[in-house]
Write an enzyme that holds these catalytic residues in place. Structure first.
Site, PDB file in Angstrom:
ATOM      1  N   VAL A  12      20.746  -0.615  18.373  1.00  0.00           N
ATOM      2  CA  VAL A  12      21.720   0.433  18.063  1.00  0.00           C
ATOM      3  C   VAL A  12      22.596   0.734  19.281  1.00  0.00           C
ATOM      4  O   VAL A  12      23.824   0.866  19.167  1.00  0.00           O
ATOM      5  CB  VAL A  12      21.032   1.723  17.542  1.00  0.00           C
ATOM      6  CG1 VAL A  12      22.074   2.774  17.177  1.00  0.00           C
ATOM      7  CG2 VAL A  12      20.163   1.414  16.334  1.00  0.00           C
ATOM      8  N   GLY A 129      21.050   5.286   8.013  1.00  0.00           N
ATOM      9  CA  GLY A 129      21.862   4.411   8.872  1.00  0.00           C
ATOM     10  C   GLY A 129      23.331   4.794   8.869  1.00  0.00           C
ATOM     11  O   GLY A 129      23.717   5.848   9.358  1.00  0.00           O
ATOM     12  N   GLY A 182      13.382 -11.611   8.516  1.00  0.00           N
ATOM     13  CA  GLY A 182      13.634 -10.532   9.468  1.00  0.00           C
ATOM     14  C   GLY A 182      14.050  -9.227   8.806  1.00  0.00           C
ATOM     15  O   GLY A 182      14.460  -8.280   9.471  1.00  0.00           O
ATOM     16  N   GLU A 185       9.599  -5.599   8.925  1.00  0.00           N
ATOM     17  CA  GLU A 185       8.929  -5.619  10.231  1.00  0.00           C
ATOM     18  C   GLU A 185       7.657  -6.462  10.151  1.00  0.00           C
ATOM     19  O   GLU A 185       7.089  -6.628   9.066  1.00  0.00           O
ATOM     20  CB  GLU A 185       8.495  -4.187  10.608  1.00  0.00           C
ATOM     21  CG  GLU A 185       9.606  -3.161  10.611  1.00  0.00           C
ATOM     22  CD  GLU A 185      10.405  -3.169  11.887  1.00  0.00           C
ATOM     23  OE1 GLU A 185       9.970  -3.833  12.847  1.00  0.00           O
ATOM     24  OE2 GLU A 185      11.483  -2.554  11.911  1.00  0.00           O
ATOM     25  N   LYS A 200      12.369  10.654   6.430  1.00  0.00           N
ATOM     26  CA  LYS A 200      13.803  10.829   6.149  1.00  0.00           C
ATOM     27  C   LYS A 200      14.034  11.955   5.138  1.00  0.00           C
ATOM     28  O   LYS A 200      14.926  12.789   5.330  1.00  0.00           O
ATOM     29  CB  LYS A 200      14.399   9.507   5.659  1.00  0.00           C
ATOM     30  CG  LYS A 200      14.470   8.447   6.766  1.00  0.00           C
ATOM     31  CD  LYS A 200      14.798   7.073   6.199  1.00  0.00           C
ATOM     32  CE  LYS A 200      14.932   6.018   7.285  1.00  0.00           C
ATOM     33  NZ  LYS A 200      14.973   4.651   6.741  1.00  0.00           N
TER      34      LYS A 200
HETATM   35  N1  HSE Z   1      12.777   0.145   8.296  1.00  0.00           N
HETATM   36  C1  HSE Z   1      13.854   0.923   7.752  1.00  0.00           C
HETATM   37  C2  HSE Z   1      14.221   0.397   6.379  1.00  0.00           C
HETATM   38  C3  HSE Z   1      15.098   0.914   8.594  1.00  0.00           C
HETATM   39  O1  HSE Z   1      13.711  -0.640   5.959  1.00  0.00           O
HETATM   40  O2  HSE Z   1      15.041   1.012   5.719  1.00  0.00           O
HETATM   41  C4  HSE Z   1      15.134   1.959   9.647  1.00  0.00           C
HETATM   42  O3  HSE Z   1      15.089   3.258   9.156  1.00  0.00           O
END
Ligand code: HSE
Length: 400
Positions: A12, A129, A182, A185, A200
């Protein structure tokens, strides 16, 4: 000239550097002033990268420089981001961040510090995001009573569910593919178990009602139990399955949940596919508004951080108010939430199901030796009681 520092040159942080450089003309045109990155803090060296010219290894260089008006905290994690943010705010520098963990854990405190020092703490990039959602909640919808927020707030799980639906693949196979590409994770637990979406929706709910939600109070279920058979039933109903992060205000009570939901095409969130995120907000005056876009990724997230930088730059020496008190928002036990439930039972005894759940439509030809059905609206507590009486429930998915 507005001088900015970036803490952390990871995905970022390097995106913020790129957005400010590449969109220099657009930014200067709209702001009426130039934004310049004076420092980037990182422990590493980046030989051959233009960042090298402004790279520093000691945060004090930034915090002691009165020219730096705005700090972008893109380090992630709680420490040392918390200490650096606090010190920046205490010296009157506004901080813009993508750090969801820090915002969720320390949001009210950091906002108080910003207020006391006539600067701002903004965190548009911490949820969804690149999707503008914090700013709409803070400004565009400030006049509204928010009745519900329903979000697809995790790209990894939306990608997995989309692939399960469209390619008929099993959860484990899609997860493996997502990891190879990718998208997911290496340790995907925070995503697939719903914890990321939980943090969130906790932030969004706190902002919607101005008080602090403890994410532990949010019932959280992931998508690991969803199978291709569930999608076969959903298809039969003309629906799909989405991981929803949801908060609802009803009769002066607040409910919040993260769980898979059966979603019909009438719901605008039905169309949100792949890694995209979206948030549907229902208000008492303006009705529904929806916010859609990339929920993660370098430039999308960085763009949201830079939007906050511009906001701070327009208000140097002032505090941009974000209503989020430390006082706890009481989340009611989920047992009181009312909705419909899709149930799969290891039974062929339609009479027993109808005796307990009423004249529900039965799906008996989707998976051998079981029946699926959707209940009428009832509370979670009522559902649990009836399901226990039925005794042979295989699985349940809530219906939106
Ligand atoms: N790992 C999160 C997602 C992204 O898959 O949306 C970062 O918040």
């Amino acid at each position: 000239m507005i001088k900015v520092a970036i803490l952390g040159y990871g995905t970022v942080g390097s995106g913020v550097f790129e957005v400010i450089r590449k969109n220099k003309d657009a930014i200067t045109g709209k702001l009426g002033d130039e934004v310049q990155v004076k420092y980037v803090l990182d422990l590493r060296e980046f030989e051959g990268d233009p960042v090298q010219e402004v790279l520093v290894h000691d945060v004090d260089t930034i915090l002691n420089d009165p020219e730096v008006a705005v700090v972008c905290e893109t380090m992630g994690g709680e420490r040392p981001a918390y200490d650096f943010t606090k010190r920046a705010l205490e010296s009157g520098k506004s901080v813009c961040t993508s750090n969801k963990e820090l915002v969720e854990k320390h949001g009210p405190e950091l906002l108080q510090i910003a207020k006391a020092h006539n600067c701002s703490y903004l965190f548009e990039a911490s949820v969804g995001g690149g999707i503008p959602i914090i700013r709409p909640l803070r400004t565009s919808l400030a006049q509204e009573e928010i009745l519900s927020i329903t979000g697809i707030l995790n790209g990894t799980t939306n990608y997995i569910l989309t692939k399960m639906e469209t390619e008929g693949l099993a959860f484990e196979d899609v997860l493996k593919r997502a990891q190879e590409k990718g998208y997911a994770e290496k340790n995907p637990d925070a995503d697939i178990l719903g914890f990321d979406a939980c943090r969130k929706i906790s932030i969004l709910t706190s902002l919607a009602y101005g008080k602090n939600v403890d994410f532990h109070d949010i019932t959280t279920e992931g998508i690991t139990a969803i199978t291709d058979s569930d999608f076969a039933y959903a298809k039969k109903m003309g629906a799909t399955i989405k991981l929803f992060a949801k908060s609802v205000k009803k009769d002066n009570k607040y409910y919040a949940i993260v769980a898979p939901f059966i979603v019909k095409p009438e719901n605008p969130l039905y169309a949100v596919k792949g890694v995209f995120n979206a948030i549907l907000v229902n208000c008492n005056m303006g009705g529904e508004t929806m916010y859609y876009g990339k929920g993660a990724g370098k430039l999308a997230t960085a763009s949201a951080v830079v939007a906050d930088v511009l906001d701070c730059a327009r208000h140097i020496g002032k505090h941009l108010d974000v209503k989020w008190e430390d006082e706890k928002l009481e989340i009611s036990p989920i047992d009181g939430a009312v909705r419909r439930f899709f149930v799969r039972a290891a039974s062929t005894d339609a009479a027993q199901i109808k005796e307990l759940f009423g004249d529900v439509e039965l799906f008996s030809d989707v998976v051998p030796d079981e029946i699926g059905f959707v209940t009428e609206e009832m509370s979670e507590a009522e559902y649990k009681e009836k399901a226990a009486k039925l005794g042979n429930v295989l699985s349940m998915i809530r219906v939106d």
